[in-house]
Design a protein around this motif. Sequence first.
Motif, PDB file in Angstrom:
ATOM      1  N   THR A   1       0.837  -1.189   0.000  1.00  0.00           N
ATOM      2  CA  THR A   1       0.000   0.000   0.000  1.00  0.00           C
ATOM      3  C   THR A   1       0.877   1.247   0.000  1.00  0.00           C
ATOM      4  O   THR A   1       2.104   1.149  -0.006  1.00  0.00           O
ATOM      5  N   SER A   2       0.222   2.399  -0.013  1.00  0.00           N
ATOM      6  CA  SER A   2       0.932   3.681   0.071  1.00  0.00           C
ATOM      7  C   SER A   2       0.124   4.591   0.989  1.00  0.00           C
ATOM      8  O   SER A   2      -1.044   4.324   1.282  1.00  0.00           O
TER       9      SER A   2
ATOM     10  N   ILE B   1      -5.045   6.986   2.884  1.00  0.00           N
ATOM     11  CA  ILE B   1      -5.850   8.188   3.129  1.00  0.00           C
ATOM     12  C   ILE B   1      -7.134   8.133   2.306  1.00  0.00           C
ATOM     13  O   ILE B   1      -8.223   8.455   2.797  1.00  0.00           O
ATOM     14  N   GLY B   2      -7.022   7.714   1.047  1.00  0.00           N
ATOM     15  CA  GLY B   2      -8.208   7.599   0.196  1.00  0.00           C
ATOM     16  C   GLY B   2      -9.216   6.599   0.730  1.00  0.00           C
ATOM     17  O   GLY B   2     -10.424   6.859   0.754  1.00  0.00           O
ATOM     18  N   ILE B   3      -8.727   5.459   1.170  1.00  0.00           N
ATOM     19  CA  ILE B   3      -9.628   4.440   1.730  1.00  0.00           C
ATOM     20  C   ILE B   3     -10.273   4.950   3.009  1.00  0.00           C
ATOM     21  O   ILE B   3     -11.478   4.767   3.232  1.00  0.00           O
ATOM     22  N   ALA B   4      -9.502   5.620   3.863  1.00  0.00           N
ATOM     23  CA  ALA B   4     -10.051   6.159   5.108  1.00  0.00           C
ATOM     24  C   ALA B   4     -11.126   7.200   4.816  1.00  0.00           C
ATOM     25  O   ALA B   4     -12.184   7.212   5.449  1.00  0.00           O
ATOM     26  N   ARG B   5     -10.880   8.066   3.833  1.00  0.00           N
ATOM     27  CA  ARG B   5     -11.853   9.106   3.491  1.00  0.00           C
ATOM     28  C   ARG B   5     -13.134   8.491   2.928  1.00  0.00           C
ATOM     29  O   ARG B   5     -14.238   8.895   3.287  1.00  0.00           O
ATOM     30  N   GLN B   6     -12.996   7.512   2.045  1.00  0.00           N
ATOM     31  CA  GLN B   6     -14.174   6.888   1.438  1.00  0.00           C
ATOM     32  C   GLN B   6     -14.977   6.052   2.434  1.00  0.00           C
ATOM     33  O   GLN B   6     -16.159   5.824   2.226  1.00  0.00           O
ATOM     34  N   SER B   7     -14.330   5.614   3.502  1.00  0.00           N
ATOM     35  CA  SER B   7     -15.027   4.758   4.460  1.00  0.00           C
ATOM     36  C   SER B   7     -15.516   5.519   5.687  1.00  0.00           C
ATOM     37  O   SER B   7     -15.898   4.903   6.683  1.00  0.00           O
ATOM     38  N   LEU B   8     -15.526   6.850   5.646  1.00  0.00           N
ATOM     39  CA  LEU B   8     -15.992   7.643   6.783  1.00  0.00           C
ATOM     40  C   LEU B   8     -17.401   7.264   7.258  1.00  0.00           C
ATOM     41  O   LEU B   8     -17.634   7.207   8.468  1.00  0.00           O
ATOM     42  N   PRO B   9     -18.363   6.996   6.368  1.00  0.00           N
ATOM     43  CA  PRO B   9     -19.682   6.590   6.880  1.00  0.00           C
ATOM     44  C   PRO B   9     -19.613   5.305   7.717  1.00  0.00           C
ATOM     45  O   PRO B   9     -20.306   5.179   8.717  1.00  0.00           O
ATOM     46  N   TYR B  10     -18.766   4.374   7.321  1.00  0.00           N
ATOM     47  CA  TYR B  10     -18.639   3.130   8.070  1.00  0.00           C
ATOM     48  C   TYR B  10     -17.928   3.364   9.399  1.00  0.00           C
ATOM     49  O   TYR B  10     -18.256   2.744  10.409  1.00  0.00           O
TER      50      TYR B  10
END
Length: 196
Positions: free
Chosen positions: A80-81, A86-95
Amino acid sequence: TMFVQVAEPFQAGFQATERMEYLAYSDVISKSGQGLVGIVVVLAGFGVIGVTACWTAMTALVVLLDLYWLRGHVRVDLRTSVGRMIGIARQSLPYWAFGLFFMLYLWIDFVMLSLMTRNEVVGWYSVPMRLFQTMMFLPVVILTAFLPRFVRGFEQGGDSLRREAKPPLEFVLLLSLPICAMTAIVADPLIGLLYG
């Protein structure tokens, strides 16, 4: 707790690939194993340490089974990088928000009770809460299995979601009534038998 945290991504992989049967197997093994084997452990006189060891063993078993079932369905890439994380964390904020609220909801009562009273009272409170969580296995298993249908119904719009949601909701309500009645009927004698 560590085993539960390790199992979460595996179970998300089953949900993403719509292999809901593995989620159901995991939940049934975990909840029924913790409940039924836990009762045997208590009756055998092993106490708190025995029950904790039982829960740990059941959760570890589920992690191992999840790993076994997951092979062939999902390829795990450990590279990963920072940008990707950061992108995954941002996209998963609702979860994240749901997970945070759910954890607060599940544990805030224990924290508040421990600040207001003795440890023995907290222990007595935890008994019905554990039994309640054990009795929730049926609705959780059924609704987890139907989640992909709900998503497809939502994506199709209109009455599609209502049509997809009606049969499992009716099924859970129908089966929950006898479970609720039996829980209320046997609660007092069962707690007395198990915990004195």
